[in-house]
Design a protein around this motif. Structure first.
Motif, PDB file in Angstrom:
ATOM      1  N   ALA A  60      -9.482   5.118  -3.088  1.00 16.86           N
ATOM      2  CA  ALA A  60      -8.648   4.049  -2.355  1.00 16.86           C
ATOM      3  C   ALA A  60      -9.499   3.931  -0.839  1.00 16.86           C
ATOM      4  CB  ALA A  60      -7.395   4.600  -1.981  1.00 16.86           C
ATOM      5  N   ALA A  76      -8.464   1.410  -5.755  1.00 18.90           N
ATOM      6  CA  ALA A  76      -7.249   0.749  -4.972  1.00 18.90           C
ATOM      7  C   ALA A  76      -7.754   0.073  -3.609  1.00 18.90           C
ATOM      8  CB  ALA A  76      -6.350   1.837  -4.712  1.00 18.90           C
ATOM      9  N   PHE A 131       2.097   1.749  -3.434  1.00 17.11           N
ATOM     10  CA  PHE A 131       0.826   2.204  -4.076  1.00 17.11           C
ATOM     11  C   PHE A 131       0.842   3.983  -4.170  1.00 17.11           C
ATOM     12  CE2 PHE A 131      -3.350   3.927  -3.191  1.00 17.11           C
ATOM     13  CZ  PHE A 131      -3.958   4.234  -4.252  1.00 17.11           C
ATOM     14  N   THR A 150       0.328  -0.197 -10.510  1.00 18.43           N
ATOM     15  CA  THR A 150      -0.198   1.236 -10.204  1.00 18.43           C
ATOM     16  C   THR A 150      -0.380   2.084 -11.265  1.00 18.43           C
ATOM     17  OG1 THR A 150       0.087   0.976  -7.892  1.00 18.43           O
ATOM     18  CG2 THR A 150      -0.473   3.298  -8.680  1.00 18.43           C
ATOM     19  N   THR A 153      -6.853  -1.788   0.000  1.00 20.57           N
ATOM     20  CA  THR A 153      -5.967  -2.219   0.750  1.00 20.57           C
ATOM     21  C   THR A 153      -6.573  -3.251   1.801  1.00 20.57           C
ATOM     22  OG1 THR A 153      -5.931  -0.477   2.470  1.00 20.57           O
ATOM     23  CG2 THR A 153      -4.719   0.180   0.548  1.00 20.57           C
ATOM     24  N   LYS A 167     -10.510   3.774 -11.037  1.00 19.61           N
ATOM     25  CA  LYS A 167      -9.388   3.045 -10.744  1.00 19.61           C
ATOM     26  C   LYS A 167      -9.805   2.891  -9.083  1.00 19.61           C
ATOM     27  CE  LYS A 167      -8.105   3.962 -14.637  1.00 19.61           C
ATOM     28  NZ  LYS A 167      -8.804   3.022 -15.628  1.00 19.61           N
ATOM     29  N   CYS A 200      -9.224  -2.549 -10.716  1.00 14.83           N
ATOM     30  CA  CYS A 200      -8.962  -2.563  -9.396  1.00 14.83           C
ATOM     31  C   CYS A 200      -7.376  -3.078  -8.999  1.00 14.83           C
ATOM     32  CB  CYS A 200     -10.022  -3.415  -8.844  1.00 14.83           C
ATOM     33  SG  CYS A 200      -9.836  -3.910  -6.849  1.00 14.83           S
ATOM     34  N   ILE A 201      -6.835  -2.613  -8.170  1.00 16.61           N
ATOM     35  CA  ILE A 201      -5.514  -2.865  -7.619  1.00 16.61           C
ATOM     36  C   ILE A 201      -5.681  -3.316  -6.082  1.00 16.61           C
ATOM     37  CG2 ILE A 201      -4.612  -0.499  -7.518  1.00 16.61           C
ATOM     38  CD1 ILE A 201      -1.832  -1.846  -7.907  1.00 16.61           C
ATOM     39  N   ARG A 214       0.848  -1.243  -0.096  1.00 14.85           N
ATOM     40  CA  ARG A 214       0.120  -0.028  -0.159  1.00 14.85           C
ATOM     41  C   ARG A 214       0.724   1.037   0.059  1.00 14.85           C
ATOM     42  NH1 ARG A 214      -1.736   0.885   6.078  1.00 14.85           N
ATOM     43  NH2 ARG A 214       0.012  -0.327   7.085  1.00 14.85           N
ATOM     44  N   THR A 227       3.779  -3.622  -7.406  1.00 12.14           N
ATOM     45  CA  THR A 227       2.687  -2.541  -7.014  1.00 12.14           C
ATOM     46  C   THR A 227       2.677  -1.305  -7.595  1.00 12.14           C
ATOM     47  OG1 THR A 227       2.403  -3.625  -4.892  1.00 12.14           O
ATOM     48  CG2 THR A 227       1.504  -1.339  -5.000  1.00 12.14           C
TER      49      THR A 227
END
Lengths: 648, 648
Positions: free
Chosen positions: B405, B432, B334, B477, B434, B430, B488-489, B331, B473
């Motif tokens: 995020a 993100a 990112f 990203t 975690t 996008k 999606c990451i 994270r 990552t």
């Protein structure tokens, strides 16, 4: 376990005596030390909010008729902690009120396999609802309050909430259900310390707390949330009010620890050793307590209480049989069975109430007959699915049977995380989903629940039933109502042919009874096997007949329980070397995927051809939508034939 | 296409002229006939609400700078229809304003593969947001308005809503974001006809509409929703106000059709032929229109417009490389990459804005550096995930890059259906996530996102990236920010070792570039193969080393794209006869399940052993939780060894 605190339960005193205030203040001082020791030892957790809520916790558990002795029954008050991250405050309070020994919680907080989790869970005695995802607690409290009301029990419900979560939409939904249902037996308390992770609540996201609760029909009181006198009086006034009441408790984040007061950073950060010592000394405690707790950590890990799965106690009646001369939609068969059960039990002396929840779709999901026959058991919650999911789930573990019927996309896709929390909370909810798969009429892709098997496959406790025809639906509905735990029954919209055996008799009637995990063998053959999910069975049977007319004989299994694959049937099918699965569900995550995983785990060979949905569907008549996806009988047959040819 | 209606767009007139009112009234009369013809021909749909909203539709599309010519650009006004089931009214209005020929929509409504779906979708020109699930439209409008503001464009946003959906929690969340962000460029209109499916709104679920919008900081106007003069004036006043404005439009369900007026039954029921004739005659029309439309149905099916996938236009910078001497959490990698990209583009002449949304978790999800460096691009939306998901999604197709995020459970589990609607709407979000998998620290089961792969597997457009280490990552990203469509990451919480090749060099650095669908071969061997999902790679590598020390050599693949299995790697692995998959995800629905399906479809043999999560996890240190699930290096190695023995 004994405690030396005064019982405040009957609210007989108009106000707290000076002596009782002193006792509670001493308990708060000790509990603050417990909180700090817990998070310091675990090196994580949420101290500042726990300190902020502490007087609210101590007073609420003091006035609530919720004790170590009665906490496993339903004839009592309920307490819900919505801001579950303040678990240290809750555990310290429960210990003070004698639910367990303080050191059990202090030593084993956030330790793997201990019940004293980072967010409160139901296996801690005195915790009525596991939370952690903010905004769900009020809806759970509403469920408990509805259950109390339906049982004509005079128990009350208290819901403790944070201020940051006042912005969650689900809170507003739950407020409205409480007001509409006249739930004067519920009191909410808001820990209004004005601090959330990112800073002051007013800056992170302004919200006029008082105005919103008032607009939604609640009585609003305010008090100093660190004053036991004021808290007691407000709780007493709230309990005596004729509307649901919220108490805005003005508090201070990190109360009584100088360096934590009003500091957002301590929302989720534990003190280090030096900071711990300083804080404990400020509170007049002895920092050696930490070493004592450390020595006890995991030695042994306490076991927590066992959550007993709730079992409904209703008369379930005799199954109805639908003849093959007429098509019937599964949702109507469900509605008929539900109305049967309702009518059998409504006003019956000693019956458990059966609450049926509706989000403005009763006519479509076929709960109208139930509503007509059992009006006091029918709860209209409006277009508020998030609160309804949680409310119906909580009610199901509070002495009533509870069922919610809705479209697949609303009862599951929209409220997936609420149903996941019901799973975590081991509720006893019955969920009837209609309009699943592509069978939603012309409503189009937003309404096509092509993901319900996949969503349920993420859970551990939910059972999923996808019946093939009205006869199986009737039997599955009665089975679901009787079965302990969370059970979902999923149905499409269209009228379906009754599935018959080769002799033309209804297959799912007569001697048949619903058995979880057993696939029904509809036809036999040797060339290959077809597994059809629920209501796709009749289309697969069409395909079977087309194939037979060409001299190609397949086995045909109908699968009503896609989360529990019938391993014996799969072995038999696998032996043919070719398996087709047929479903109007995303092919990634439904029956085909379940079969693939079961084959891989069982080391079963053979080619698997998963026929399913591979793009969002169009808006049109169901048969057109199904045909466009290659899932009609002729397409299935053609695919099966092509696979055979390829193999030869 | 021409139309004979007056342009009302610049609001230059203080009020509507008599002549213009007459023109609009005539358009409304014709549009009502179109609505009735549509639903009668399709034998389904929602007539009464369409008639109720009709003057609102005609006036809004009249004042909005949204035309057939500019509707594919972003420099214009936006119109969102939140009560998407009133699509007949919307289509009739768009036809009146020249977006397409009336008969195209009238003849092909709810016909399979026609763009004129039961609920509005973006492939109809003039429709800016596909809806159908109630309560999401306002949040979409807020996203468009935020994008306009970020682009310093003076375009406005109009959101049309039903009254039944005023109870949805997401509406309240969206209201607050609009007020906090000072979005004076948004106007909402509520079709307040007091009727929903189950009856009068006041009885189904009472809600004080005016009080709630006021409490959340909106300006509130009221008008006769069937009077073009009043609608025009209210819209003009709203546009000139300095706060977001809502117009409560008092209307009548089924307006101008005698037998539909105020009758809930016509919410979702089409008239029969006789009823159609009666209605059309009441409106002064010729019922033969139905036959004319019928002859045109599907002949041909109109194609609709193509939704062009939005492409971001930013500078993405050079990747950072993390050395193997130090552990770093994904994270943070990112967050560093995001801050790099933000800083490169912020205040850069001509740059597309990059909006980053946060629900009170910036410190944990590592968007704080971005927030510090790019304050005007950082949008704090509070603990309001449902509205945020939709708002961030809508913004992403309105001329800005958009990233949200959050924790896995909040950014996906809690808002699954909102992300599904983003998928249907082909947005460019996008996301993100975690704290996915078991790697959430001690927060426990409510916070363990062990379902994110399974949830994304229900979608068709989303791409999912699960990087193995900080280097991957960083590259993933930057790739995600550049890639068109929803990406999606997913990342855990803990610091991880850098994955290295056998020479000890970082594997995901140097010449490496991220490639969607390609598994990385980390180590080679012949005894069997291990596939590890993302951040589980280092644990699998531990297992690999333990096995090698026993003389057992496995292939090890690291999978960062579980939705797109690398078929070549799978074939190579399958040839060994034994595959273990390793993931801290529900074993039903993650990497193992994807491999099983790919093997079944590819008719690849070999035993597959899916190691994953088989019950809700405990609250404890991540390594303890992982070990308790048998997913640490030693357990993986032991399992692999046992499988080999079993085979021999």
């Amino acid at each position: 376990m004994e405690n030396n605190l005064p019982s405040l339960r009957d609210f007989s005193a108009e106000s707290l005596s000076h002596g009782n205030v002193k006792l509670l203040e001493e308990a708060a001082r000790k509990a603050r030390i417990d909180v700090l020791t817990m998070v310091t030892l675990a090196e994580s957790g949420h101290p500042a909010g726990s300190l902020s809520s502490l007087e609210m916790y101590l007073t609420t558990y003091g006035v609530a008729n919720l004790t170590p002795e009665n906490c496993n029954s339903v004839d009592r008050d309920y307490v819900v902690i919505s801001h579950g991250h303040t678990s240290p405050g809750a555990y310290a309070t429960l210990a003070a009120w004698g639910f367990f020994k303080p050191l059990d919680a202090v030593a084993n907080f956030r330790l793997c396999s201990s019940p004293f989790q980072g967010h409160v869970e139901r296996n801690v005695p005195g915790i009525d609802w596991g939370s952690g995802n903010l905004g769900q607690g009020l809806a759970a409290g509403v469920g408990f309050a509805l259950a109390q009301k339906a049982r004509a029990h005079d128990g009350r419900v208290f819901v403790l909430m944070g201020d940051g979560e006042q912005t969650k939409g689900q809170v507003a939904e739950a407020r409205r259900i409480a007001a509409k249902e006249g739930l004067s037996n519920i009191t909410a308390l808001i820990d209004y310390n004005h601090i959330q992770i990112s800073g002051r609540t007013e800056e992170v996201m302004p919200v006029d707390v008082r105005a919103l609760w008032e607009a939604d029909g609640w009585g609003v009181l305010e008090c100093d949330g660190h004053s036991f006198e004021e808290l007691y009086t407000a709780l007493r006034d709230g309990v005596n009010d004729e509307v649901p009441t919220v108490i805005i408790c003005h508090t201070q984040m990190g109360k009584d620890v100088s360096y934590m007061e009003g500091v957002p950073d301590y929302h989720g950060k534990a003190p280090n050793r030096d900071q711990y010592e300083k804080a404990v000394r400020e509170l007049g405690g002895n920092p050696d307590y930490l070493e004592k707790a450390k020595a006890r950590r995991g030695n042994p890990v306490p076991s927590g209480r066992k959550i007993v799965t709730t079992i409904n106690n209703l008369l379930y009646g005799e199954p109805r049989t639908y003849g093959s001369e007429k098509k019937t939609d599964n949702r109507s068969a469900f509605g008929n069975a539900l109305a049967d059960v309702g009518t059998l039990n409504y006003k019956r002396e000693g019956s458990m109430p059966l609450l049926v929840f509706d989000c403005d779709l009763a006519g479509s999901v076929k709960t109208s007959d139930f509503a007509k026959n059992c009006p006091e058991w029918f709860v209209q919650t409006g277009i508020q699915e998030h609160a309804t999911a949680t409310t119906a789930g909580a009610a199901s573990v509070a002495g009533v049977a509870s069922l919610w019927a809705g479209f697949g996309v609303f009862g599951l896709s929209e409220v997936y995380n609420q149903q996941r929390l019901n799973d975590i909370n081991k509720t006893n909810l019955k969920l009837a989903l209609t309009h699943v798969g592509l069978d939603v009429g012309e409503d189009g892709m937003t309404h096509q629940a092509i993901d319900y098997v996949g969503l349920m496959r993420n859970m551990f406790g939910w059972k999923l039933l996808v019946p093939a025809d009205p006869n199986q639906t009737d039997r599955a509905t009665r089975w679901a109502l009787r079965e302990a735990g969370n059970v979902c029954i999923a149905m499409g919209r269209s009228k379906l042919p009754v599935i018959t055996n080769e002799g033309g008799e209804p297959l799912f009637a007569g001697d048949y009874s619903f058995e979880y995990g057993k696939a029904a063998k509809v036809r036999d053959g040797e060339e290959g096997a077809i597994f059809a999910l629920g209501a796709m069975t009749w289309r697969a049977l069409e395909a079977w007949e087309l194939l037979r007319n060409k001299g190609l004989n397949f086995k045909l299994f109908s699968v009503a329980t896609p989360l529990e694959i019938d391993q014996k049937a799969l072995e038999e099918a696998s032996a043919t070397g070719l398996i087709l699965s047929v479903e109007d569900h995303h092919y990634h995550n439904g029956l085909g995927a379940s079969l693939a995983l079961a084959m891989a785990e069982g080391n079963l060979h053979g080619k698997l051809v998963p026929l399913g949905v591979r793009s969002y569907g169009a808006s049109g008549r169901s048969e057109d939508v199904v045909a466009a996806m290659g899932l009609d009988g002729a397409s299935i047959a053609a695919k099966a034939e092509a696979c055979l040819k390829e193999r030869k």
